[in-house]
Design a protein around this motif. Structure first.
Motif, PDB file in Angstrom:
ATOM      1  N   ILE A  17       0.824  -1.203   0.000  1.00  0.00           N
ATOM      2  CA  ILE A  17       0.000   0.000   0.000  1.00  0.00           C
ATOM      3  C   ILE A  17       0.860   1.256   0.000  1.00  0.00           C
ATOM      4  O   ILE A  17       0.562   2.236  -0.705  1.00  0.00           O
ATOM      5  N   SER A  50      -2.972   6.014  -2.612  1.00  0.00           N
ATOM      6  CA  SER A  50      -4.141   5.498  -1.905  1.00  0.00           C
ATOM      7  C   SER A  50      -4.987   6.695  -1.505  1.00  0.00           C
ATOM      8  O   SER A  50      -4.562   7.841  -1.635  1.00  0.00           O
ATOM      9  N   SER A 104      -7.796   8.055   1.648  1.00  0.00           N
ATOM     10  CA  SER A 104      -8.455   7.849   2.930  1.00  0.00           C
ATOM     11  C   SER A 104      -9.963   7.979   2.752  1.00  0.00           C
ATOM     12  O   SER A 104     -10.444   8.869   2.038  1.00  0.00           O
ATOM     13  N   TYR A 136      -5.860   1.610  -3.865  1.00  0.00           N
ATOM     14  CA  TYR A 136      -6.329   1.264  -2.531  1.00  0.00           C
ATOM     15  C   TYR A 136      -7.084   2.430  -1.892  1.00  0.00           C
ATOM     16  O   TYR A 136      -6.695   3.597  -2.030  1.00  0.00           O
ATOM     17  N   LEU A 178      -8.732   3.420   2.086  1.00  0.00           N
ATOM     18  CA  LEU A 178      -8.472   3.059   3.470  1.00  0.00           C
ATOM     19  C   LEU A 178      -9.584   3.528   4.398  1.00  0.00           C
ATOM     20  O   LEU A 178      -9.857   4.727   4.507  1.00  0.00           O
ATOM     21  N   VAL A 211      -9.148  -2.108  10.218  1.00  0.00           N
ATOM     22  CA  VAL A 211      -8.832  -1.203   9.110  1.00  0.00           C
ATOM     23  C   VAL A 211      -9.438  -1.819   7.858  1.00  0.00           C
ATOM     24  O   VAL A 211      -9.306  -3.029   7.620  1.00  0.00           O
ATOM     25  N   VAL A 232      -9.426  -2.047   3.805  1.00  0.00           N
ATOM     26  CA  VAL A 232      -8.618  -1.762   2.615  1.00  0.00           C
ATOM     27  C   VAL A 232      -9.474  -2.091   1.394  1.00  0.00           C
ATOM     28  O   VAL A 232      -9.810  -3.250   1.149  1.00  0.00           O
ATOM     29  N   HIS A 287     -13.678  -5.014  -0.308  1.00  0.00           N
ATOM     30  CA  HIS A 287     -12.632  -4.544   0.594  1.00  0.00           C
ATOM     31  C   HIS A 287     -12.292  -5.640   1.586  1.00  0.00           C
ATOM     32  O   HIS A 287     -13.046  -6.602   1.758  1.00  0.00           O
ATOM     33  N   ASN A 295      -2.842  -1.354  12.347  1.00  0.00           N
ATOM     34  CA  ASN A 295      -1.667  -0.796  11.683  1.00  0.00           C
ATOM     35  C   ASN A 295      -0.364  -1.224  12.363  1.00  0.00           C
ATOM     36  O   ASN A 295       0.712  -0.994  11.832  1.00  0.00           O
ATOM     37  N   ILE A 340       0.894   0.893   7.424  1.00  0.00           N
ATOM     38  CA  ILE A 340       0.555   1.937   6.461  1.00  0.00           C
ATOM     39  C   ILE A 340       0.975   3.285   7.044  1.00  0.00           C
ATOM     40  O   ILE A 340       0.776   3.560   8.226  1.00  0.00           O
ATOM     41  N   ARG A 349      -1.571   8.552   5.433  1.00  0.00           N
ATOM     42  CA  ARG A 349      -2.503   8.081   4.412  1.00  0.00           C
ATOM     43  C   ARG A 349      -3.937   7.930   4.932  1.00  0.00           C
ATOM     44  O   ARG A 349      -4.867   7.778   4.138  1.00  0.00           O
ATOM     45  N   PHE A 350      -4.123   7.952   6.237  1.00  0.00           N
ATOM     46  CA  PHE A 350      -5.463   7.873   6.796  1.00  0.00           C
ATOM     47  C   PHE A 350      -6.123   9.248   6.948  1.00  0.00           C
ATOM     48  O   PHE A 350      -7.262   9.336   7.376  1.00  0.00           O
TER      49      PHE A 350
END
Length: 292
Positions: free
Chosen positions: A89, A94, A96, A125, A127, A157, A159, A243, A280, A285, A289-290
């Motif tokens: 990832i 990606s 969020s 991806y 998230l 989480v 994905v 997902h 996580n 990750i 990215r979140f």
């Protein structure tokens, strides 16, 4: 010595028995406490996972919710897990996907319009967040008789990736459960692996494809990095956009049927976050990215 009759009396008439148990003094034994309660309270307590109740009593007494949970968390911080997805990832773009309105045009994960929306984002991806309090969990399956509080806080989480995307084992382990959880908005095809550590711990993979039973069998050993599943499509994953719901458990509580709570009570977050610590710890990750 806990005063069982006094504690039992404090539970009578309480709409939220979980909060009342957190306030109980002296770390009472659950079985003796239930025996001291009136019939209505005893029945409500007996109807829910007894391991969860014991974890609540432990936290109320100032102990770990799960004996050894901290050791498992410390162990995970020092490991080098294999990637759950390839390409990794962190290696590419990606997006969020919080559910609190930060992306006003995003359809719900259970709305088939989500597929076209996600494809238009042009990223491999998406998230979904751990610890997010989600308003979508309003149905009766997210409630129980011990409390009027719904379970709404996400314990995994998510994905998002196309249906059929391979999923890989982060650690060596064995297949503890391989199940199809068929309720609407449940996990659909579900895998739970058991791993060795300072104490056994578990990883859960929800919303998988129907290839799962052909890939693994209960009791089978798996290697780190082994292909273990594919992401499922709507008709096989519980009715969601494709997902993976990925979750860590430091205990299975008293869940024995190949399912586990995917959301917990906001009022019990101090308990649930020890039972199901941040995934996580394994996914690794980039935290940025979140964030939207």
């Amino acid at each position: 010595m806990p005063e069982y009759s006094k504690i039992a009396a404090q539970l009578t008439g309480q709409p939220d028995l979980y909060s009342a148990l957190l306030a109980a003094e002296g770390a009472p034994d659950l079985d003796r406490l239930i025996a001291a309660c009136d019939a209505e309270v005893a029945a409500r307590l007996a109807s829910v996972d007894q391991g969860l109740l014991r974890a609540i009593l432990r936290v109320g007494a100032g102990n770990e919710a799960v004996d050894g949970a901290g050791r498992v968390i410390d162990h995970l911080k020092t490991t080098t897990p294999a990637p759950v997805f390839l390409p990794e990832i962190n290696a590419g773009p990606s997006i969020s996907l919080p559910t609190g309105g930060q992306r006003p045009d995003m359809p719900a994960f259970s709305d088939r319009a989500f597929d076209a929306w996600f494809t238009a984002q042009n990223v491999p991806y998406g998230l979904g967040l751990y610890g997010e309090n989600r308003t979508c969990y309003a149905s009766a399956q997210f409630a129980d008789k011990a409390s009027d509080e719904r379970r709404t806080v996400h314990l995994g989480v998510d994905v998002f990736a196309p249906a059929g995307t391979p999923v890989y084992a982060p650690f060596a382990g064995k297949v503890r459960h391989l199940t199809y959880n068929a309720d609407p908005l449940d996990y659909g095809h579900t895998l739970i692996l058991e791993h060795a550590g300072p104490l056994p711990f578990f990883t859960l993979y929800g919303h998988l494809g129907s290839s799962l039973p052909s890939l693994l069998t209960v009791g089978e050993s798996v290697a780190a990095g082994q292909h273990i599943a594919h992401l499922g499509d709507w008709h096989e994953n519980g009715g969601w956009a494709a997902h993976l719901h990925f979750q860590i458990m430091t205990t299975m509580l008293e869940q024995t049927q190949g399912n586990f709570f995917g959301v917990g009570h906001a009022g019990l977050w101090g308990v649930w976050s020890q039972i199901c610590p941040d995934p996580n710890l394994i996914l690794r990750i980039d935290p940025a990215r979140f964030v939207v």
